[in-house]
Write an enzyme that holds these catalytic residues in place. Structure first.
Site, PDB file in Angstrom:
ATOM      1  N   ASP A  91       0.829  -1.191   0.053  1.00  0.00           N
ATOM      2  CA  ASP A  91       0.017  -0.138  -0.200  1.00  0.00           C
ATOM      3  C   ASP A  91       0.803   1.323   0.036  1.00  0.00           C
ATOM      4  O   ASP A  91       0.169   2.310   0.382  1.00  0.00           O
ATOM      5  CB  ASP A  91      -0.970  -0.076   1.204  1.00  0.00           C
ATOM      6  CG  ASP A  91      -1.738  -1.296   1.366  1.00  0.00           C
ATOM      7  OD1 ASP A  91      -2.243  -1.651   0.325  1.00  0.00           O
ATOM      8  OD2 ASP A  91      -1.549  -1.733   2.553  1.00  0.00           O
TER       9      ASP A  91
ATOM     10  N   LYS B  64       2.458   2.355  -5.064  1.00  0.00           N
ATOM     11  CA  LYS B  64       3.190   1.738  -6.349  1.00  0.00           C
ATOM     12  C   LYS B  64       2.310   2.120  -7.590  1.00  0.00           C
ATOM     13  O   LYS B  64       3.003   2.148  -8.799  1.00  0.00           O
ATOM     14  CB  LYS B  64       3.435   0.267  -6.163  1.00  0.00           C
ATOM     15  CG  LYS B  64       4.131  -0.247  -4.989  1.00  0.00           C
ATOM     16  CD  LYS B  64       4.475  -1.990  -5.196  1.00  0.00           C
ATOM     17  CE  LYS B  64       3.238  -2.661  -4.454  1.00  0.00           C
ATOM     18  NZ  LYS B  64       2.763  -2.175  -3.259  1.00  0.00           N
TER      19      LYS B  64
ATOM     20  N   GLY C 215      -3.756  -4.067  -4.876  1.00  0.00           N
ATOM     21  CA  GLY C 215      -4.649  -2.904  -5.166  1.00  0.00           C
ATOM     22  C   GLY C 215      -3.940  -1.739  -5.550  1.00  0.00           C
ATOM     23  O   GLY C 215      -3.154  -1.144  -4.742  1.00  0.00           O
ATOM     24  N   HIS C 216      -4.078  -1.248  -6.782  1.00  0.00           N
ATOM     25  CA  HIS C 216      -3.529  -0.215  -7.150  1.00  0.00           C
ATOM     26  C   HIS C 216      -4.372   0.815  -7.854  1.00  0.00           C
ATOM     27  O   HIS C 216      -5.172   0.801  -8.552  1.00  0.00           O
ATOM     28  CB  HIS C 216      -2.449  -0.458  -8.433  1.00  0.00           C
ATOM     29  CG  HIS C 216      -1.297  -1.271  -7.998  1.00  0.00           C
ATOM     30  ND1 HIS C 216      -0.403  -1.809  -8.816  1.00  0.00           N
ATOM     31  CD2 HIS C 216      -0.750  -1.931  -6.782  1.00  0.00           C
ATOM     32  CE1 HIS C 216       0.540  -2.636  -8.198  1.00  0.00           C
ATOM     33  NE2 HIS C 216       0.227  -2.361  -6.981  1.00  0.00           N
TER      34      HIS C 216
ATOM     35  N   GLN D 207       2.291  -6.327  -3.401  1.00  0.00           N
ATOM     36  CA  GLN D 207       2.535  -6.396  -2.197  1.00  0.00           C
ATOM     37  C   GLN D 207       3.893  -5.520  -1.781  1.00  0.00           C
ATOM     38  O   GLN D 207       4.115  -4.592  -2.208  1.00  0.00           O
ATOM     39  CB  GLN D 207       2.490  -7.870  -1.659  1.00  0.00           C
ATOM     40  CG  GLN D 207       1.011  -8.450  -1.398  1.00  0.00           C
ATOM     41  CD  GLN D 207       0.488  -8.880  -2.677  1.00  0.00           C
ATOM     42  OE1 GLN D 207       1.464  -9.636  -3.526  1.00  0.00           O
ATOM     43  NE2 GLN D 207      -0.572  -8.712  -2.984  1.00  0.00           N
TER      44      GLN D 207
END
Length: 432
Positions: free
Chosen positions: A13, A16, A40-41, A224
Site C-alpha cells: 500500500d 506503487k 490494489g493499485h 505487496q
C-alpha cells in the site's frame, strides 16, 4: 538505458500504482510478475480514477504492451470482470495490448473457498488474507497440481487436472464439513470462459526477449512488498509469493541480468493491513490522523489500515533483501502540519538493542521501537513538483531517511496526481 523493477519496501500500500503509472510513460512494456488480484493499485488520471487488482498499471497508457507473467496466479473470472470494468471507463484493451503467460496458474473457486474456510478455522490466529484464493492457488502450483492458462486449450488435460484437483481438495473440505467440489461443474465453467481468456495467452518469455533485443524499456511491477515476502517478510503474516526484486526475473521469464534498476516504493510513514507485527504502530490520535489524512483504506478490501511512524530499521532491511537501488518516497504531504515527527532508528528487545527485525515470531511481536524525534513543518508540500517548493524541515526529514535506510530518494510523490512527482534520479537512465 536500464529496465526498472518496482517493488514495495514496507508492508504494501505504498503507492506503487501511481509510481508505476508515472514510470510507464517512459517504458514500452509493463510486466506484473507475482501476486494475484489481492493487489490494489489506484491510479488517478485527470478526472478518472482506475482501481486495478490484476491488470498491470500500464494498461492506462495507450501504446504500451501490458503483461501478466507466469509468477502471477490468475483468477480468470476476476480478470474478465476487471477487463470489462476498465473497458467501461474507456480503455479499449484487446489481445494485442495485453498478454497473459500461458504458464500462469489459475485461481479457481475452490481456492477461494479453501482460503476463507481456513481463515475462519484459525479464529484469533488468522493471517489476515484477502480470502481471494491466492495462497491455496500457489500451494497447488508448487504441489504440481495447478490448472494453468494453457490447459484451457487442451480439454483432455484440463479434465484430468480438474478431477485430480477435486479428489485432492474434497478430502479436506469433507473434514471441515464444507460442500465438496463438483468437477463436472468446474469443467463447464472453465470451458465457458476459455474462449475469452485464450486470445490473451502467449509466450511471455519470448515477447520479452524480443523487446530486449529491440532495446525496448521494460518496467516490472511487483505487488505487496518485501516485508510480506514469503521468505523474508514477517512470517507467517505474509503473502504466498516472493515479492523481492529477484522474483521479477523468475516471474516474468527474463534472466536476472536484464532486470536493471530496482526502485523500492516507501511511504513517508508506515501502514499495514491485517494481522502481524508492527513495531511503530500508533493506536492514538496521531495514528487516527495519519489514517484519515492518508485515506488509509485498502483498494481491494476496503479494510482500514493500521498506521504508525516511519520505521527506518524495517525499510533498511527490506532494501538489503529486496535488492533496492533507490526509493520513491510517497505521501510526504500527509505529514504536513505535525509539530514533530518520529522515526524508528532501532529496536529494543528484552533489554538489548537491535539494528534489524528478528526472524522469530514471538520476538517480532515483542520488539519496541527506539525513536529519533525531528522537527515537523507547517507549510504544505501537497502537489510540490520541485525541491524548491518543499519546506526546509521536509527536506531535512527526507535527507535523514536516506541516511538511515542507506539508499537515495530517486522519486518523491506529493499527491495521488500523476504529475505531482519530483524526479531526483531517472531509474531508466541509471546506467546499471
Amino acid at each position: 538505458m536500464s529496465n526498472v523493477a518496482v517493488i514495495g519496501a514496507q508492508w504494501g500500500d505504498e503507492g506503487k500504482g501511481k509510481i508505476v503509472d508515472w514510470l510507464s510513460e517512459r517504458a514500452d512494456v509493463v510486466v506484473r510478475f507475482q501476486g494475484g488480484h489481492n493487489a490494489g493499485h489506484t491510479l488517478v488520471i485527470g478526472n478518472q480514477t482506475y482501481k486495478l487488482s490484476l491488470l498491470p498499471s500500464g494498461v492506462v497508457r495507450p501504446g504500451k504492451l501490458s503483461v501478466i507473467g507466469s509468477g502471477v496466479v490468475v483468477d480468470p473470472w476476476a480478470f474478465l470482470d476487471e477487463l470489462d470494468r476498465v473497458r467501461g471507463q474507456g480503455l479499449n484493451l484487446q489481445p494485442g495490448d495485453l498478454l497473459i503467460a500461458e504458464t500462469a496458474a489459475l485461481i479457481l473457486p475452490v481456492h477461494r473457498r479453501l482460503d476463507q474456510a481456513r481463515e475462519a478455522a484459525r479464529g484469533d490466529g488468522k493471517i489476515g488474507t484477502t480470502g481471494r484464493g491466492i495462497g491455496p492457488a500457489y500451494e497447488d502450483k508448487v504441489g504440481r497440481r495447478a490448472v494453468r492458462v494453457a490447459d484451457l486449450g487442451e480439454p483432455e488435460t484440463l479434465k484430468a487436472k480438474v478431477e485430480y484437483l477435486a479428489q485432492h481438495h474434497n478430502a479436506y473440505l469433507r473434514g471441515l464439513g464444507e460442500e465438496e467440489i463438483d468437477p463436472a461443474e468446474l469443467l463447464a465453467s472453465l470451458a465457458g470462459i476459455a474462449p475469452r481468456i485464450l486470445p490473451f495467452a502467449g509466450r511471455v518469455w519470448e515477447r520479452l526477449e524480443q523487446a530486449r533485443l529491440a532495446d525496448k524499456r521494460i518496467l516490472f511491477e511487483g505487488a505487496q512488498a518485501v516485508m510480506l515476502d514469503v521468505d523474508y517478510g514477517t512470517y507467517p503474516y505474509v503473502t504466498s509469493s516472493n515479492t523481492v526484486a529477484g522474483q521479477a526475473a523468475t516471474g516474468s521469464g527474463m534472466g536476472p541480468t536484464n532486470i536493471g534498476y530496482v526502485l523500492g516504493i516507501t511511504k513517508a510513514y508506515t501502514t499495514r493491513v491485517g494481522a502481524g507485527p508492527f513495531p511503530t504502530e500508533l493506536t492514538d490520535a496521531i495514528g487516527e490522523k495519519l489514517g484519515e489524512r492518508g485515506r488509509e483504506f485498502g483498494t481491494v478490501t476496503g479494510r482500514k489500515r493500521r498506521c504508525g511512524w516511519f520505521d527506518a530499521v524495517m525499510v533498511r532491511q527490506a532494501i538489503k533483501t529486496g535488492g533496492v537501488n533507490g526509493i520513491a518516497l510517497t505521501k510526504l504531504d500527509v505529514l504536513d502540519g505535525f509539530d514533530e515527527l518520529k522515526v524508528c532508528v532501532g529496536y529494543r528487545l528484552d533489554g538489548r538493542e537491535l539494528d534489524h527485525l528478528p526472524a522469530g515470531q514471538a520476538a517480532q511481536a515483542r520488539v519496541e521501537p527506539i525513536y529519533e524525534t525531528m522537527e515537523g513543518w507547517q507549510d504544505s508540500t501537497h502537489g510540490a513538483r520541485s525541491w524548491a517548493q518543499l519546506p526546509a524541515s521536509a527536506v531535512k526529514y527526507i535527507r535523514r531517511i536516506e541516511e538511515l535506510i542507506e539508499a537515495p530518494v530517486a522519486l518523491l510523490s506529493t499527491s495521488p496526481e500523476r504529475d505531482d512527482t519530483i524526479l531526483v534520479r531517472d531509474p531508466f537512465a541509471s546506467g546499471l
